[in-house]
Design a protein around this motif. Structure first.
Motif, PDB file in Angstrom:
ATOM      1  N   UNK A  57    -101.101 -88.915  47.538  1.00 53.70           N
ATOM      2  CA  UNK A  57     -99.822 -88.444  46.933  1.00 53.70           C
ATOM      3  C   UNK A  57     -99.893 -86.759  46.908  1.00 53.70           C
ATOM      4  N   UNK A  58    -101.068 -86.325  47.309  1.00 51.05           N
ATOM      5  CA  UNK A  58    -100.953 -84.955  47.632  1.00 51.05           C
ATOM      6  C   UNK A  58    -101.530 -84.339  46.183  1.00 51.05           C
ATOM      7  N   UNK A  69    -100.753 -81.150  41.438  1.00 54.64           N
ATOM      8  CA  UNK A  69    -100.459 -81.226  42.682  1.00 54.64           C
ATOM      9  C   UNK A  69    -100.847 -80.230  43.528  1.00 54.64           C
ATOM     10  N   UNK A  70    -101.234 -80.603  44.666  1.00 59.06           N
ATOM     11  CA  UNK A  70    -102.155 -79.602  45.437  1.00 59.06           C
ATOM     12  C   UNK A  70    -101.248 -79.544  46.879  1.00 59.06           C
ATOM     13  N   UNK A  71    -100.612 -80.564  47.248  1.00 59.43           N
ATOM     14  CA  UNK A  71     -99.966 -80.738  48.623  1.00 59.43           C
ATOM     15  C   UNK A  71     -99.155 -79.256  48.854  1.00 59.43           C
ATOM     16  N   UNK A  72     -99.288 -78.357  49.922  1.00 66.91           N
ATOM     17  CA  UNK A  72     -98.623 -77.521  50.239  1.00 66.91           C
ATOM     18  C   UNK A  72     -98.663 -76.187  49.552  1.00 66.91           C
ATOM     19  N   UNK A  73     -99.921 -76.270  48.761  1.00 70.93           N
ATOM     20  CA  UNK A  73    -100.398 -75.116  48.034  1.00 70.93           C
ATOM     21  C   UNK A  73    -101.283 -74.386  48.599  1.00 70.93           C
ATOM     22  N   UNK A 152     -94.711 -77.676  56.630  1.00 70.41           N
ATOM     23  CA  UNK A 152     -93.605 -77.721  55.493  1.00 70.41           C
ATOM     24  C   UNK A 152     -93.066 -78.915  55.252  1.00 70.41           C
ATOM     25  N   UNK A 153     -93.624 -79.894  55.402  1.00 70.89           N
ATOM     26  CA  UNK A 153     -93.012 -81.435  55.300  1.00 70.89           C
ATOM     27  C   UNK A 153     -92.366 -81.770  56.583  1.00 70.89           C
TER      28      UNK A 153
END
Length: 179
Positions: A57-58, A69-73, A152-153
């Motif tokens: 789930x990121x 939340x860690x995804x994209x950081x 970026x997704x």
């Protein structure tokens, strides 16, 4: 006649020029995603300092503060987020550091001896990825590879020289040569 023939052969090659963002991401700070394993240290808090894995789930599960939340950081963003959450009722002045202990894997497909998933090491090129997967088959096109990566997704693909760097999570596809 030669110009027409060259344009026909070039048009049939399926070449996909990577967008500028495809290579720009190589010069930007690393962004976390599922599968990354992080070493998080909270100074003077040995019970909080540990290795944490980012789940599908990121997010990562952190003691006291729960799911983060860690995804994209980036490293700095995640450090600040965890410190802020710990400051909110748990620690007065938390000093948090985040390091990548193990990057998410990359994948190699196509005309290689052992297609599959492999651990990423910083500084890898497509050529070293192919070498790790056992090298090219006799039918492989060794001049370039197709790389698919998420930025970026957004999923982006491009044909690049084998000397191009790869990123964690990339999928490298080695095409078959025609001659």
């Amino acid at each position: 006649m030669a110009v027409v023939l060259a344009s026909l052969v070039g048009g049939c090659s399926g070449y996909v020029r990577p967008s500028p963002a495809f290579h720009e991401v190589l010069n930007q700070p690393y962004r976390f995603d599922a599968g990354d394993r992080l070493r998080i240290t909270v100074f003077d808090q040995p019970n909080l300092s540990n290795t944490y894995q980012i789940d599908a789930s990121g997010s990562l599960a952190f003691p006291l503060i729960g799911s983060v939340p860690a995804r994209g950081k980036t490293t700095d963003q995640l450090q600040a987020d965890i410190a802020g959450r710990l400051r909110n009722g748990y620690l007065r002045h938390p000093d948090v550091t985040v390091e990548v202990e193990q990057y998410r894997p990359f994948f190699v497909m196509g005309e290689v001896r052992n297609a599959g998933q492999y651990p990423y090491v910083a500084g890898m090129t497509a050529q070293t990825a192919v070498a790790i997967s056992g090298g090219y088959t006799a039918r492989a096109d060794q001049s370039s590879v197709d790389i698919t990566r998420q930025i970026n997704g957004e999923i982006m693909s491009g044909r690049v020289p084998v000397t191009d760097p790869i990123r964690p999570g990339d999928t490298i596809y080695v095409r078959e040569r025609f001659f």
